[in-house]
Enzyme design. Structure first.
Site, short mmCIF file in Angstrom:
data_model
loop_
_atom_site.label_atom_id
_atom_site.label_comp_id
_atom_site.label_asym_id
_atom_site.label_seq_id
_atom_site.Cartn_x
_atom_site.Cartn_y
_atom_site.Cartn_z
N CYS A 111 -7.39 -0.69 7.15
CA CYS A 111 -6.26 -1.25 6.43
C CYS A 111 -5.37 -2.06 7.37
CB CYS A 111 -5.44 -0.13 5.78
SG CYS A 111 -4.02 -0.78 4.87
N SER B 77 0.87 -1.18 0.00
CA SER B 77 0.00 0.00 0.00
C SER B 77 0.90 1.22 0.00
CB SER B 77 -0.88 0.00 1.25
OG SER B 77 -1.63 -1.19 1.29
C1 LIG Z 1 -3.09 -5.24 -1.42
C2 LIG Z 1 -1.96 -5.53 -0.49
C3 LIG Z 1 -1.31 -4.49 0.18
C4 LIG Z 1 -0.25 -4.76 1.04
N1 LIG Z 1 0.37 -3.72 1.68
C5 LIG Z 1 1.40 -3.96 2.51
C6 LIG Z 1 2.07 -2.88 3.18
O1 LIG Z 1 1.75 -1.71 2.99
N2 LIG Z 1 3.10 -3.19 4.01
C7 LIG Z 1 3.49 -4.49 4.23
O2 LIG Z 1 4.43 -4.69 4.99
N3 LIG Z 1 2.87 -5.51 3.60
C8 LIG Z 1 1.85 -5.28 2.75
N4 LIG Z 1 1.25 -6.33 2.10
C9 LIG Z 1 1.82 -7.69 2.25
C10 LIG Z 1 2.94 -7.88 1.23
O3 LIG Z 1 2.40 -7.90 -0.09
C11 LIG Z 1 3.71 -9.18 1.38
O4 LIG Z 1 2.81 -10.26 1.43
C12 LIG Z 1 4.56 -9.23 2.63
O5 LIG Z 1 5.42 -8.11 2.67
C13 LIG Z 1 5.42 -10.50 2.66
O6 LIG Z 1 6.19 -10.55 1.49
P1 LIG Z 1 7.58 -11.31 1.42
O7 LIG Z 1 7.94 -11.48 -0.02
O8 LIG Z 1 8.59 -10.67 2.30
O9 LIG Z 1 7.23 -12.72 2.05
P2 LIG Z 1 6.92 -14.08 1.26
O10 LIG Z 1 8.16 -14.60 0.70
O11 LIG Z 1 5.77 -13.82 0.38
O12 LIG Z 1 6.48 -15.00 2.47
C14 LIG Z 1 5.20 -14.86 3.09
C15 LIG Z 1 5.30 -15.43 4.50
O13 LIG Z 1 5.62 -16.82 4.44
C16 LIG Z 1 6.67 -17.09 5.33
N5 LIG Z 1 7.41 -18.28 4.87
C17 LIG Z 1 8.51 -18.34 4.11
N6 LIG Z 1 8.89 -19.61 3.92
C18 LIG Z 1 7.99 -20.37 4.56
C19 LIG Z 1 7.83 -21.78 4.72
N7 LIG Z 1 8.68 -22.63 4.16
N8 LIG Z 1 6.79 -22.23 5.43
C20 LIG Z 1 5.91 -21.37 5.98
N9 LIG Z 1 6.01 -20.03 5.87
C21 LIG Z 1 7.03 -19.54 5.17
C22 LIG Z 1 7.48 -15.83 5.35
O14 LIG Z 1 8.30 -15.73 6.49
C23 LIG Z 1 6.40 -14.78 5.33
O15 LIG Z 1 5.91 -14.54 6.62
C24 LIG Z 1 0.18 -6.08 1.24
C25 LIG Z 1 -0.46 -7.12 0.57
C26 LIG Z 1 -1.51 -6.86 -0.29
C27 LIG Z 1 -2.17 -7.99 -0.99
#
Ligand SMILES: Cc1cc2nc3c(=O)[nH]c(=O)nc-3n(C[C@H](O)[C@H](O)[C@H](O)COP(=O)(O)OP(=O)(O)OC[C@H]3O[C@@H](n4cnc5c(N)ncnc54)[C@H](O)[C@@H]3O)c2cc1C
Ligand SMILES: NC(=O)c1ccc[n+]([C@@H]2O[C@H](COP(=O)([O-])OP(=O)(O)OC[C@H]3O[C@@H](n4cnc5c(N)ncnc54)[C@H](OP(=O)(O)O)[C@@H]3O)[C@@H](O)[C@H]2O)c1
Ligand SMILES: Cc1cc2nc3c(=O)[nH]c(=O)nc-3n(C[C@H](O)[C@H](O)[C@H](O)COP(=O)(O)O)c2cc1C
Ligand SMILES: *[C@@H]1O[C@H](CO)[C@@H](O)[C@H](O)[C@H]1NC(C)=O
Ligand SMILES: *[C@@H]1O[C@H](CO)[C@@H](O)[C@H](O)[C@H]1NC(C)=O
Ligand SMILES: *[C@@H]1O[C@H](CO)[C@@H](O)[C@H](O)[C@H]1NC(C)=O
Ligand SMILES: *[C@@H]1O[C@H](CO)[C@@H](O)[C@H](O)[C@H]1NC(C)=O
Length: 670
Positions: free
Chosen positions: A623, A430
């Site tokens: 949000c 966001s």
């Molecule tokens: C519309 C929208 C708006 C958003 N806005 C924000 C925002 O403003 N700020 C914000 O911080 N986020 C926001 N998000 C969330 C953001 O998109 C991500 O999902 C978030 O930051 C995690 O991304 P990542 O790539 O770091 O984690 P990912 O790699 O996608 O992992 C997701 C989760 O899975 C866990 N994981 C990894 N490996 C494993 C495993 N083997 N087993 C189980 N779990 C595991 C990770 O530790 C993590 O907690 C938003 C999402 C949406 C859909």
């Protein structure tokens, strides 16, 4: 024969020869963006040209529905000998659908927003709404949703209901999967079993043991012009030095390589981290508006890439150039080629995250020893054992395979890995800046995912947020180590000096057009991100137009403590001083007292005032966390109405639902 007809005849024979050549799969040096090889948008034509009997469509935003659709199609083909293909709804027209008499048509549909379709399903939903008769066609529908959202699986249900209304025939029961209860995988498996049982009854098919039938062939190239080899570039354009990459429109297939002008840490804690990042748009024509989302394209970390290559024994082949050819013309190569093993693993495939039980069953066939094969099959076939040994220990695919084989490498065809692993997807954030005050810059506020949860023996990390943290620590020349290290310079140094591929996704999360309408914003934790943008919008307007009538602005914010994780703590008083009385920030610190204080408790304390503002046409915005917070806040708002407006709970819930329909109650939750 006149020259004219001769010309035509020659031309026709060339075209025919070319078609045969293409359909034998010989013209496939390179394939870029996923698309069917025939290029046609006509379903009937594609099915007959490719000899397929079944088409599995997906309405997918982040790849889950696409993933399940693909697993389902592969299994139909391999277990029942039904030639099957998957298809992106966006890539087809539907006029020939009602006439697909002897075919099987499946839909895997995810739901978004307030019960809305995914971007790639919008046109299909419009078509379906105006279709008149589907009596000749056999269908099956699986919906994907999250029961924490109010309009749970609205699209799957709508597709099922609409097909029924149009007299379509069903091959089996309607099914739906729930991310909210974390049962998507099990929901899919039980629906699939029921569907297969019903197919066996209805169709004259024989069942075989699952066997991998490659749809792709990986060819190792010995001599390739290095300038044509993709090292992580999103598409061909990014390899061509004559292309101007600063020109949009930027979208899912064409991201902008945006420079990150600055980053800083927002928390003052050693154990948790939240990154503020500012993307500079001044060299591009990328535009956004306050409340939109920024899609950030990550790459996988060095450690994840190495672990993955190692378990399959591909470490020595990291830089081997490969080409991918289609063996099945309805398949597609989900990334540009030629490329290298490492590039595919680092830039194009989603190799982290939880492993599914079905994937484990499928890969079991390639286990290095009989013992490991038995173990893989046992875990894949048993829900409880899988949960205990794999899922609850937070294993990704490489972890699980290493655990099962005791570290021995698995000889799996690379084509299998490509076909069964979903592509690396952008993550959405966001936007926390204002398009009025920061026209040429986009800010995001990202909580870094890094934790060692109970049950796990290692730090479980998120891909994108740890990449942002690596950038922040490097940019600030910090002495701290990142949890994960990445190749920050990117393919051919294209991401050097802190760039990342991004695009903007428009949202409907917007302030009311009338500035005098009161607004109530509720955003604990990272949920405050878009409200920083909203408030900066308000400040900008106030500065430009001091006499404009301004409605009351209430911002409910919650975090653990005022000293540790209070996001943008020093900014809010500045905004308050500019906006004057109209702005009020109400905070809830959950870990400063023995009893938890959350935003919804503060909402209850201000019930009367909130009810009064709602009477004056106030807009509500929520949000942040979708799993519990949004529902708890909804319930608190219903309580507010019950307490102050003498309504029953049913009436209050109804009123809130109406607000949602009128866009006076908007959620941006994840
Ligand atoms: C519309 C929208 C708006 C958003 N806005 C924000 C925002 O403003 N700020 C914000 O911080 N986020 C926001 N998000 C969330 C953001 O998109 C991500 O999902 C978030 O930051 C995690 O991304 P990542 O790539 O770091 O984690 P990912 O790699 O996608 O992992 C997701 C989760 O899975 C866990 N994981 C990894 N490996 C494993 C495993 N083997 N087993 C189980 N779990 C595991 C990770 O530790 C993590 O907690 C938003 C999402 C949406 C859909
Ligand atoms: N579904 C989940 O398991 C879940 C939910 C939210 C966030 N997270 C994770 O937590 C990390 C930080 O996320 P974040 O900054 O957005 O949020 P956060 O820091 O976890 O939470 C912000 C504030 O909201 C409070 N809160 C917790 N449950 C609430 C509820 N039901 N209603 C209202 N407020 C509630 C928290 O209190 P307490 O923490 O003191 O209870 C905290 O004060 C991320 O890693 C995120 O993935 C996970
Ligand atoms: C921003 C957002 C909004 C969502 N809205 C809904 C919703 O209104 N109803 C629902 O049932 N599921 C909702 N979901 C859950 C998704 O439909 C579910 O996670 C699905 O598996 C995603 O499939 P995909 O990866 O193919 O896009 C939402 C998910 C997100 C991230
Ligand atoms: C769905 O529900 C889960 C569990 O309640 C939650 O963690 C998640 O944020 C929700 N959204 C998605 C997209 O999975
Ligand atoms: C994405 O943008 C590119 C160029 O900017 C354009 O050619 C392409 O059609 C767009 N794709 C979609 C799906 O909008
Ligand atoms: C980190 O770098 C940014 C510029 O990118 C700068 O504004 C900020 O002050 C730095 N913070 C620290 C702690 O060095
Ligand atoms: C990053 O990747 C490029 C290839 O895209 C490579 O040339 C470079 O050496 C890598 N950098 C590091 C630090 O590994």
């Amino acid at each position: 024969m006149s020259l004219d007809t001769l010309d035509h005849a020659v031309l026709l024979s060339i075209v025919l020869a070319l078609i045969t050549y293409v359909s034998k799969g010989k013209l496939w040096g390179v394939t870029s963006a996923p698309a069917t090889s025939t290029g046609s948008r006509d379903i009937a034509e594609v099915l007959s040209a490719s000899g397929k009997r079944c088409i599995v469509f997906h309405g997918s935003q982040t790849g889950t529905a696409e993933d399940y659709a693909s697993k389902f199609a592969k299994e139909l083909q391999s277990r029942f000998g039904i030639p099957s293909m998957t298809a992106d709804l966006e890539k087809y027209d539907f006029d020939s659908l009602p006439a697909l008499e002897n075919k099987l048509v499946f839909f895997f549909m995810a739901t978004y927003g307030e019960g809305e379709p995914t971007d790639n399903a919008i046109e299909f939903m419009e078509w379906l709404n105006s279709a008149d008769d589907l009596a000749a066609v056999k269908f099956g529908v699986f919906g994907l949703g999250n029961s924490t959202y109010e309009f749970y699986n609205a699209i799957g249900r709508k597709v099922q209901a609409k097909i029924a209304e149009l007299n379509g025939q069903f091959l089996g029961p309607y099914g739906e999967g729930d991310d909210g209860r974390g049962t998507m995988d099990e929901d899919f498996l039980s629906w699939k079993d029921a569907m297969f049982a019903s197919l066996k009854d209805q169709l004259d098919v024989e069942e075989h043991a699952m066997q991998y039938q490659p749809a792709l062939e990986v060819v190792e190239l010995d001599a390739a012009d290095p300038s044509t080899v993709f090292l992580g570039e999103p598409s061909r354009k990014y390899l061509d030095p004559s292309q101007d990459l600063s020109l949009g429109p930027f979208n899912h297939s064409h991201p902008y390589l945006a420079p990150i002008a600055s980053t800083y840490e927002l928390f003052s804690l050693a154990s948790r981290s939240c990154i503020h990042a500012e993307f500079d748009l001044s060299d591009s024509n990328l535009r956004y508006s306050t409340g939109d989302h920024l899609a950030i394209w990550p790459s996988n970390s060095d450690a994840h890439v190495s672990k993955f290559l190692a378990i399959f024994g591909w470490e020595d082949k990291r830089n081997q150039v490969i080409d991918i050819r289609l063996l099945d013309q309805t398949a597609s190569v989900p990334f540009p080629t030629p490329t290298t093993y490492e590039t595919v693993v680092r830039h194009y495939l989603g190799i982290t995250g939880p492993l599914s039980r079905q994937s484990l069953s499928a890969i079991a066939a390639f286990a290095p020893t009989d013992a490991s094969k038995l173990l893989a099959m046992a875990l894949g076939g048993n829900k409880d054992a899988f949960k205990e040994k794999i899922h609850d220990r937070y294993m990704d695919i490489a972890d699980a395979l290493a655990y099962i084989s005791g570290g021995a490498t698995w000889e799996v065809p690379f084509s299998f890995v490509i076909e069964t692993t979903h592509s690396l997807q952008p993550r959405y954030y966001s936007i926390s800046s204002s398009s009025l005050s920061e026209k040429r810059s986009i800010h995001v506020t990202a909580v870094v995912e890094a934790d060692t949860p109970a049950g796990s023996d290692h730090l479980v990390t998120g891909v994108t947020t740890n990449l942002l943290r690596h950038i922040q620590l490097t940019q600030n020349q910090s002495s701290q180590d990142p949890h994960q290290r990445y190749n920050l310079s990117g393919p051919r140094g294209k991401l050097a000096r802190f760039k990342l591929p991004v695009h903007v996704r428009r949202s409907t999360f917007k302030l009311p057009t009338n500035p005098a309408s009161p607004v109530i914003m509720i955003g604990p934790g990272s949920g405050v991100a878009p409200f920083r943008g909203f408030v900066r919008d308000k400040v900008h307007r106030k500065t430009q137009n001091p006499n404009e009538k301004q409605g009351k602005i209430m911002l409910f914010y919650g975090c653990r403590s005022a000293e540790e994780d209070f996001l943008y703590k020093e900014e809010w008083p500045q905004y308050a001083s500019k906006l004057g009385e109209s702005f009020e920030m109400i905070t809830a610190f959950s870990r400063e007292t023995t009893r938890k204080v959350y935003v919804q408790h503060r909402i209850m304390e201000r019930a009367e005032e909130i009810a009064d503002l709602l009477g004056k046409g106030a807009f509500i915005y929520v949000c942040g966390d979708a799993s519990r917070m949004a529902r708890d806040v909804h319930d608190a708002l219903a309580e507010v109405l019950v307490a102050s407006k003498k309504m029953t709970r049913e009436m209050a819930v109804d009123m809130l639902r109406n607000f949602k329909i009128q866009n006076r109650y908007q959620e941006d939750i994840w």
